[in-house]
Design a protein around this motif. Structure first.
Motif, PDB file in Angstrom:
ATOM      1  N   ARG A 143       9.881 -36.217 -41.619  1.00 26.21           N
ATOM      2  CA  ARG A 143       9.884 -36.647 -40.219  1.00 26.21           C
ATOM      3  C   ARG A 143       8.475 -36.788 -39.650  1.00 26.21           C
ATOM      4  N   TRP A 144       7.498 -36.129 -40.267  1.00 20.86           N
ATOM      5  CA  TRP A 144       6.113 -36.225 -39.813  1.00 20.86           C
ATOM      6  C   TRP A 144       5.496 -37.482 -40.410  1.00 20.86           C
ATOM      7  N   GLN A 148       7.209 -42.355 -36.511  1.00 18.13           N
ATOM      8  CA  GLN A 148       7.913 -41.464 -35.593  1.00 18.13           C
ATOM      9  C   GLN A 148       6.976 -40.761 -34.612  1.00 18.13           C
TER      10      GLN A 148
END
Length: 500
Positions: A143-144, A148
């Motif tokens: 997700r990093w 995003q």
């Protein structure tokens, strides 16, 4: 009480976790060393000679240079002091918050790529993921990532489209292998008031997918290792690097170290090679790794990379120097290489069968500082005249002559050359002699004296690139070449020498 806990209670050591086994290869290459050794370096890489690298990401935001994300958690380091003064204590405002400040709001990959092509680049390499564990593409497993947070765009994809539109080969660099141990300081705390014992944000469980789970394996300069033995992280590394390869189909993959994690790393290389075969009908990919620090170094697999240094003499296998015109990430305190330093280093590298991968420093917003702008401008002017002495060439029988020789090995690049230092390349039965400085009056080339051991044919014609034919004499001491008072290019002059 389970069996494992009972065993521990009785004093026996806990079992080590099972190693991660990557999926079987799909294609002619496997993770076996002998299989990877069967690969050859493609001609495009040997012809290219110069690549431009964007070693760029959130660590450019504080304007303090390389490894900011690590050293902002090390009290006493200037990065820690800077972070405390400008952002806050790392227990409250950590690197995760710096990432959000990276907007890349003036990033124009199309315009930058035009500059890189003019400067002579034949391949371009994008940062994929640095040790900071932040992916610059639309990562499926993390997700990093830059789609995003921060720029909110696929930086690797933007670079890839711009490079391939202009006919450049495209590569990606991964520094993820070392990330697990590199991030160790983020799990610690201050040892003094007023924050004595207050853990940094890297120790918080909710941030573990960025900083990794707390562990007691520091980076090697504190007694640990560059690469972790943790099989859980091996799997994380493998899945994300495979996703990077599959998402952007690079022609080149660079690892910042030796081949990571044994069979796991070799399986990723096999995947890179096999996807290249499927895409091109033959293997056209390059893998870069270093004979330095942890991991495997297999000389016959891919291309050896030498960080900020060169190899001695003509290497029988193609190799690469990776370097930067300044710090790896933008620093307001930087000391930049001059265009002359970059061009003379390039000529020395090419004469020894190497390539240069040059990071051109960018600010956090995507723009170039004045020193990078000047470098690209002067390289473009030089390449317009002398590029044929670089691109598509091969080494001669000796790499050069003169009073100055660069020391071999990494981190040894501060060599000051003179106009009497000459480097040789060959192409289309012509020999190019490059003076590593601006010559005056007469250039003496001892390697081409009459009766020399390298070339029995007499010199028939000498041309100064950008100026045309020049007068010469071949004596028992040297080939003596008269050069005009006004040279066609700065920094390095190139003589094209034809034989009878």
């Amino acid at each position: 009480m389970g069996i494992a806990r009972m065993a521990q209670a009785q004093g026996s050591a806990p079992q080590a976790p099972a190693p991660y086994t990557p999926p079987p290869a799909r294609g002619p290459f496997t993770a076996a060393v002998d299989s990877l050794r069967a690969s050859t370096v493609p001609a495009w890489f040997r012809d290219a000679k110069l690549g431009i690298w964007s070693h760029w990401g959130p660590q450019a935001v504080p304007r303090q240079g390389d490894w900011y994300a690590r050293f902002m958690y090390v009290p006493g380091h200037p990065h820690y002091d800077h972070h405390l003064k400008h952002y806050g204590h790392p227990s409250e405002v950590g690197y995760k918050d710096v990432i959000k400040l990276w907007k890349a709001e003036r990033f124009e990959p199309e315009a930058l790529m035009d500059r890189y092509v003019a400067a002579g680049a034949k391949y371009f390499v994008s940062m994929g993921v640095h040790h900071d564990n932040f992916d610059l593409w639309n990562s499926r497993h993390h997700r990093w990532n830059a789609t995003q947070l921060g720029p909110m765009r696929d930086v690797v994809g933007d670079w890839s489209r711009a490079a391939r539109k202009r006919g450049l080969r495209f590569g990606v660099s991964e520094h993820l292998g070392a990330s697990h141990n590199w991030w160790w300081p983020s799990h610690q705390c201050d040892q003094f008031w007023p924050k004595l014992g207050v853990a940094y944000d890297g120790a918080k469980p909710e941030n573990a997918d960025l900083y990794h789970e707390p562990h007691n394996t520091p980076y090697l300069n504190r007694g640990g290792d560059w690469y972790t033995t943790n099989p859980k992280f091996h799997e994380i590394w493998y899945r994300r690097i495979i996703d990077l390869i599959d998402s952007h189909q690079p022609d080149l993959l660079y690892s910042d170290g030796g081949i990571p994690f044994g069979e796991v790393g070799r399986a990723a290389i096999a995947h890179l090679f096999n996807t290249s075969v499927r895409r091109n009908g033959e293997m056209q990919a390059v893998y870069n790794h270093k004979a330095l620090g942890s991991g495997e170094f297999i000389r016959e697999v891919g291309v050896q990379d030498v960080e900020r240094g060169v190899l001695e003499g003509i290497n029988p296998l193609p190799w690469q120097t990776d370097t930067s015109n300044g710090d790896w990430f933008f620093s307001e305190h930087d000391r930049y290489k001059t265009p002359a330093q970059v061009l003379t280093m390039l000529c020395d590298i090419v004469s020894k069968n190497g390539n240069m991968l040059l990071n051109v420093v960018q600010r956090a917003d995507g723009t170039l500082p004045p020193e990078s702008d000047r470098l690209l401008t002067e390289m473009a002017a030089w390449m317009a005249i002398n590029g044929k002495a670089i691109h598509g060439t091969r080494p001669w029988k000796v790499h050069g002559e003169g009073p100055t020789e660069a020391a071999g090995g990494a981190f040894k690049e501060d060599t000051a050359y003179t106009p009497q230092d000459i480097r040789f390349t060959t192409r289309d039965d012509a020999l190019y002699a490059l003076t590593l400085g601006e010559p005056k009056g007469v250039v003496n080339i001892a390697s081409l004296r009459s009766g020399n051991a390298h070339e029995s044919r007499p010199v028939r014609r000498v041309e100064l690139l950008g100026a045309g034919p020049v007068r010469f004499r071949q004596s028992a001491q040297a080939l003596q070449v008269d050069v005009p008072e006004r040279l066609p290019s700065r920094h390095v002059s190139a003589l094209r020498i034809a034989f009878a």
